[in-house]
Scaffold this motif. Structure first.
Motif, PDB file in Angstrom:
ATOM      1  N   MET A 291      49.740  51.410  52.928  1.00  0.00           N
ATOM      2  CA  MET A 291      48.724  52.269  52.982  1.00  0.00           C
ATOM      3  C   MET A 291      48.516  52.814  54.285  1.00  0.00           C
ATOM      4  N   HIS A 294      50.454  56.361  54.972  1.00  0.00           N
ATOM      5  CA  HIS A 294      50.060  57.397  54.034  1.00  0.00           C
ATOM      6  C   HIS A 294      48.583  57.666  53.953  1.00  0.00           C
ATOM      7  N   ALA A 295      47.702  56.941  54.403  1.00  0.00           N
ATOM      8  CA  ALA A 295      45.990  57.124  54.068  1.00  0.00           C
ATOM      9  C   ALA A 295      45.701  57.270  55.406  1.00  0.00           C
ATOM     10  N   TRP A 296      44.804  58.167  55.577  1.00  0.00           N
ATOM     11  CA  TRP A 296      44.094  58.311  56.981  1.00  0.00           C
ATOM     12  C   TRP A 296      43.083  57.218  57.333  1.00  0.00           C
ATOM     13  N   GLU A 414      37.214  53.381  53.701  1.00  0.00           N
ATOM     14  CA  GLU A 414      37.769  52.653  52.704  1.00  0.00           C
ATOM     15  C   GLU A 414      36.806  52.410  51.342  1.00  0.00           C
ATOM     16  N   TRP A 417      37.142  55.770  49.237  1.00  0.00           N
ATOM     17  CA  TRP A 417      38.467  55.699  48.590  1.00  0.00           C
ATOM     18  C   TRP A 417      38.357  54.781  47.292  1.00  0.00           C
ATOM     19  N   ARG A 452      51.892  62.407  55.603  1.00  0.00           N
ATOM     20  CA  ARG A 452      51.192  61.406  55.017  1.00  0.00           C
ATOM     21  C   ARG A 452      50.620  61.598  53.967  1.00  0.00           C
ATOM     22  N   GLU A 453      50.181  63.031  53.690  1.00  0.00           N
ATOM     23  CA  GLU A 453      49.682  63.448  52.502  1.00  0.00           C
ATOM     24  C   GLU A 453      50.728  63.469  51.360  1.00  0.00           C
ATOM     25  N   ASP A 456      51.462  59.979  50.238  1.00  0.00           N
ATOM     26  CA  ASP A 456      50.588  59.735  49.482  1.00  0.00           C
ATOM     27  C   ASP A 456      50.695  59.991  48.018  1.00  0.00           C
ATOM     28  N   SER A 460      51.440  58.149  44.477  1.00  0.00           N
ATOM     29  CA  SER A 460      50.278  58.240  43.516  1.00  0.00           C
ATOM     30  C   SER A 460      50.924  59.159  41.984  1.00  0.00           C
TER      31      SER A 460
END
Length: 747
Positions: A291, A294-296, A414, A417, A452-453, A456, A460
């Motif tokens: 995570m 790939h997550a901000w 968090e 999300w 990253r986007e 992700d 997903s």
């Protein structure tokens, strides 16, 4: 003698109300020191006009300490005795004293008079002046005996600083003062320690509390018996074990806050989410393990929050309210201590944080406007204890194109999300199903954010369909991508779905039939919802959110209002400053329960919504409160002639019968009583139809309203990819407007 909590016996005098400070002193063989300790502390209380109490904890003493405590409690109404049947150590003494203490603040002090009782006032003054979370007495070298114990203490302080990356002058001092709830949290730990008092400062900083040091005098012990032997070999060995355990707990594996877990403790009646199986389980684990890549700023703690939210949604409404109030009290206390903006405004209103204890008490605080945020953002709206490494800057174009900036910390990101994943599951989606998003994927991102986007999205199983511009040439390609990907869930802008649905209807294209569609960013009129559901062969789940908060409220499969993410937000719907009656339109005001780096309390987000009766249960069984229909932004309200006010959502209804002649439209207002109607012509446009549409418009805006028509080739989208149906540049305050209207009706 009265049996106290935890099995200890408690004695004491009359109740003391409105206590400012409780001084807790664990006592082991201190019979000859206690009389002077109580005398000097009471002199401090009297001299400073401080309402205080003294809690003496007899920790299994072998001398007359217990009898002396009972006598002092009988002679002094503010002295309380707590007795341990056998010696349990300083930490246990702190815990028993803290449990019995009734003051707003609590000070831990040794009973041997080596900590000067008069310095209690200096610690108390410092915490009230500095608004630190915890104040620690730093033992001065003035007059201090430089013996072997001194050298051991200095050596241990050096080791603590090196191990935990600190620079404290006297890390292991147990002479500390803080609020009761802060000390209770600091004393909570996972491992068993022989001398946890050594790690109090370490634990406080690891848990995010701000600590201030105050230099205090330290006297030599004259009477009584120390627990420390002359050759403390065993003490040193046990201390080394404590350091190793502390390094693991507070440095290698710090226990991050789970704001919902404590509330859920013992509630086994609430269903737990079913864990994914097979390939989904492998994908799930891979997604969270990677995570941070790939997550901000989001870590795998989001998984824990998701599991908690999957259970809290089934709490009954009274429990949801209790949870919100617990979190609200913590937020307001933090804002008062660490955010100058709120501290100054509460002081001006004569408010203390403990007076904001319930959701009803929120009304005592002023509303926070976007203008307030812009004016105070870089001066006093950011918390003085924020960790800059865990803060994300969020920028939005704003409804009038004026940029708006705010900040969110990692905890807020968090939690939101996790709430997003929970809401997706309300549509029938399960993690691992294919997704599609009608959105802009990479606008305004740096190259590493783009990477990253895309990672992700790959993990997903999500594709992006460009939504920034929709034209006849692009629609067929977009529908083709959706049809080939076969997503279970599609989310995106309401207007994009409407455009695709209209195209599919006119071309009589077969439905794509995902399990659900999540529509967001714009108002979704009933007729648009019906058209989308018919064209896509599925149900639409409307989402209400914003850049400041992400998703605020979502529809469930009952489609009877939007469930507020009440674990994250308190949402008020107000008219004239008071709660809007159910069924009526009011202004949405949001309090973010998660964002501690920049608290937004009673924030006027600028939207209008229909209030719903909180006592009316949703058929889905969730106890989360609900919002009714989202009516659009306050800034989209248009002022017609003779004081008439029309919400922007009305224009969607007015023009729905003219789609054959008017492809796009926008109502723009620069002055009250006057509007410009921008029109993009459709193939069957003619002047008679336009005249009919304007006549309908005048019926609502007033016959005297000036309406200018401007023909354009396209209605431009704002930066986020949305197209505004109406835009007013006339300042409108819904609360003042509603209050004036109510006064007019009463008159």
């Amino acid at each position: 003698m009265v049996e106290g909590k935890g099995g200890g016996a408690v004695t004491g005098g009359a109740d003391v109300s409105d206590l400012a400070l409780s001084v807790v002193a664990p006592c082991y063989n201190e019979a000859r020191n206690l009389g002077e300790l109580v005398l000097r502390l009471n002199k401090v209380f009297a001299h400073k006009g401080l309402a205080g109490e003294i809690v003496l904890v007899n920790d299994g003493s072998r001398d007359d300490t217990g009898a002396v405590i009972d006598r002092l409690a009988a002679e002094n109404a503010n002295v309380v005795g707590v007795h341990h049947p056998h010696n349990r150590g300083i930490e246990a003494g702190w815990r028993s004293g803290l449990e019995r203490a009734r003051g707003e603040y609590v000070c831990f002090i040794d009973a041997d008079l080596q900590n000067v009782p008069e310095d209690v006032w200096r610690l108390y003054r410092e915490i009230r002046h500095s608004h630190a979370d915890l104040v620690q007495g730093c033992r001065s070298t003035i007059g201090r005996l430089k013996d072997g114990r001194y050298l051991l203490s200095r050596g241990l302080n050096l080791v603590l600083n090196l191990l935990f990356g600190m620079s404290a002058r006297d890390n292991k001092s147990g002479f500390v003062l803080a609020r009761r709830d802060t000390l209770a949290d600091v004393l909570a730990h996972r491992f068993r320690y022989a001398y946890y008092q050594t790690l109090v400062r370490v634990a406080a900083e690891a848990k995010g509390y701000t600590v201030r040091e105050v230099e205090t005098l330290f006297e030599s012990r004259l009477l009584g018996e120390s627990f420390m032997p002359r050759l403390p070999v065993g003490v040193i060995a046990r201390s080394m074990v404590d350091l190793a355990r502390g390094f693991v707990e507070f440095r290698l594996r710090p226990q991050r806050e789970r704001p919902l877990a404590e509330f859920l403790a013992g509630r086994e009646d609430l269903p737990r989410p079913s864990p994914p199986r097979g390939w989904r389980r492998l994908l799930w684990r891979t997604f969270f393990a990677t995570m941070p890549l790939h997550a901000w700023m989001i870590t795998r703690r989001a998984e824990e929050h998701y599991h908690d939210l999957a259970r809290t949604q089934w709490l009954p409404p009274p429990a949801v309210r209790e949870l919100q109030e617990r979190r609200l009290r913590k937020l307001v206390l933090h804002a008062y201590r660490h955010v100058a903006y709120y501290r100054e405004r509460m002081a001006a209103l004569g408010l203390r944080p403990e007076q904001i204890a319930t959701l009803d008490d929120l009304a005592r605080l002023p509303l926070l406007s976007k203008e307030d945020v812009r004016e105070h953002l870089y001066f006093d709206l950011l918390a003085d204890n924020k960790d800059n490494r865990q803060v994300l800057k969020i920028t939005t174009s704003g409804s009038t194109g004026e940029p708006f900036v705010c900040y969110a910390d990692r905890g807020q990101l968090e939690m939101r999300w996790a709430a997003t994943l929970r809401s997706m599951e309300w549509t029938g989606y399960r993690f691992g199903d294919r997704q599609a998003r009608l959105w802009h994927q990479t606008i305004g991102m740096t190259w590493h954010q783009v990477l990253r986007e895309r990672l992700d999205a790959w993990l997903s199983r999500r594709i992006f369909v460009p939504a920034f511009e929709m034209s006849e040439n692009d629609v067929e390609r977009a529908l083709g991508r959706l049809r080939s990907h076969q997503p279970v869930l599609v989310d995106g802008y309401a207007e994009c779905f409407s455009y695709l649905a209209d195209y599919a209807r006119r071309r009589r294209l077969p439905a794509i039939r995902p399990r659900g569609i999540i529509s967001s960013a714009q108002v979704l009129p009933d007729e648009h919802r019906s058209a989308i559901e018919s064209a896509f062969g599925t149900h639409v789940f409307d989402k209400y959110g914003s850049r400041e908060f992400s998703g605020i409220a979502y529809e469930c499969d009952a489609h009877q209002g939007h469930h507020v993410v009440a674990e994250n937000y308190v949402v008020e719907v107000l008219t004239g400053g008071r709660p809007t009656p159910p069924g009526e339109v009011g202004e949405v005001v949001v309090t973010d329960l998660n964002n501690f780096c920049m608290p937004l309390i009673r924030y006027r987000i600028g939207d209008l919504a229909v209030a719903m009766d909180p006592a009316e249960a949703c058929p889905c069984g969730r106890g989360l409160p609900r919002l009714g229909r989202i009516e659009g932004r306050v800034q989209s309200m248009i002022l017609g002639a003779a004081g008439r006010v029309v919400p922007g959502s009305l224009f969607l209804h007015l023009f729905k019968d003219y789609n054959h002649a008017i492809r796009q439209f926008q109502v723009v207002q620069d002055a009250a009583g006057s509007v410009t109607l921008r029109i993009v012509k459709a193939p069957r446009f003619d002047d008679a139809i336009l005249a009919e549409a304007i006549a309908v418009l005048r019926r609502y805006l007033g016959a005297e309203t000036r309406i200018d028509v401007e023909f354009v080739d396209t209605i431009p989208l704002v930066r986020t990819g949305k197209r505004q149906v109406s835009l007013s540049r006339v300042r409108i305050d819904f609360q003042e407007l509603a209050a004036a209207d109510e006064r007019g009706r009463e008159g």
